[in-house]
Design a protein around this motif. Structure first.
Motif, PDB file in Angstrom:
ATOM      1  N   ARG A 292     -16.167  16.031  59.657  1.00 42.27           N
ATOM      2  CA  ARG A 292     -14.789  15.892  59.203  1.00 42.27           C
ATOM      3  C   ARG A 292     -14.654  14.718  58.229  1.00 42.27           C
ATOM      4  N   GLU A 293     -15.275  13.597  58.559  1.00 40.68           N
ATOM      5  CA  GLU A 293     -15.205  12.424  57.687  1.00 40.68           C
ATOM      6  C   GLU A 293     -15.801  12.720  56.312  1.00 40.68           C
TER       7      GLU A 293
ATOM      8  N   GLU B 155     -13.413  15.027  54.426  1.00 37.04           N
ATOM      9  CA  GLU B 155     -12.251  14.274  53.944  1.00 37.04           C
ATOM     10  C   GLU B 155     -12.622  13.401  52.751  1.00 37.04           C
TER      11      GLU B 155
ATOM     12  N   SER C 244     -11.071  13.846  49.101  1.00 34.78           N
ATOM     13  CA  SER C 244     -10.307  12.732  48.545  1.00 34.78           C
ATOM     14  C   SER C 244     -10.773  12.366  47.137  1.00 34.78           C
TER      15      SER C 244
ATOM     16  N   PHE D   7      -7.896  18.475  47.440  1.00 35.09           N
ATOM     17  CA  PHE D   7      -7.271  17.997  48.670  1.00 35.09           C
ATOM     18  C   PHE D   7      -5.993  18.784  48.945  1.00 35.09           C
TER      19      PHE D   7
ATOM     20  N   GLN E 163       0.777  17.231  53.795  1.00 38.78           N
ATOM     21  CA  GLN E 163      -0.420  16.730  53.117  1.00 38.78           C
ATOM     22  C   GLN E 163      -0.622  17.413  51.768  1.00 38.78           C
TER      23      GLN E 163
END
Length: 116
Positions: A18-19, A22, A26, A32, A72
């Protein structure tokens, strides 16, 4: 890389995956927003019980997730429409605090300050 979270009764990406996702998203704001827009459309398309059958937050969980992804994606009109639809139910069920504490829902924070 995918695991089932029994507490939230949902599948989650491994935190490292997930990191990385993301981070990659980003790097390109258009991607995004597109990813969140696609997630919003997925969650908003999940069939729900009729409003008269809603008993607890589990019945509207797809709407809560759709709200997050709409905000978002920058679609504040859609995010606000969802809040307008579920606001009274969250208040009735005393779930506003639970939702605001456990999920990142920028437009839902206003519900947190409601006194019953």
């Amino acid at each position: 890389m995918l695991y089932y979270d029994r507490h939230f009764k949902s599948y989650q990406l491994h935190p490292l995956v997930r990191e990385k996702g993301e981070y990659l998203l980003s790097q390109n704001p258009k991607n995004f927003r597109t990813a969140h827009s696609q997630a919003y459309h997925y969650y908003i398309s999940i069939p729900l019980k009729t409003k008269s059958e809603w008993q607890d937050i589990e019945d509207i969980k797809p709407l809560i997730r759709a709200h997050y992804h709409a905000s978002q994606a920058g679609d504040l009109d859609a995010a606000n429409a969802i809040i307008s639809e579920v606001y009274e139910y969250l208040r009735q069920w005393n779930c506003a605090e639970l939702v605001c504490a456990n999920l990142q829902l920028p437009l839902l924070t206003e519900v947190k300050n409601i006194s019953l």
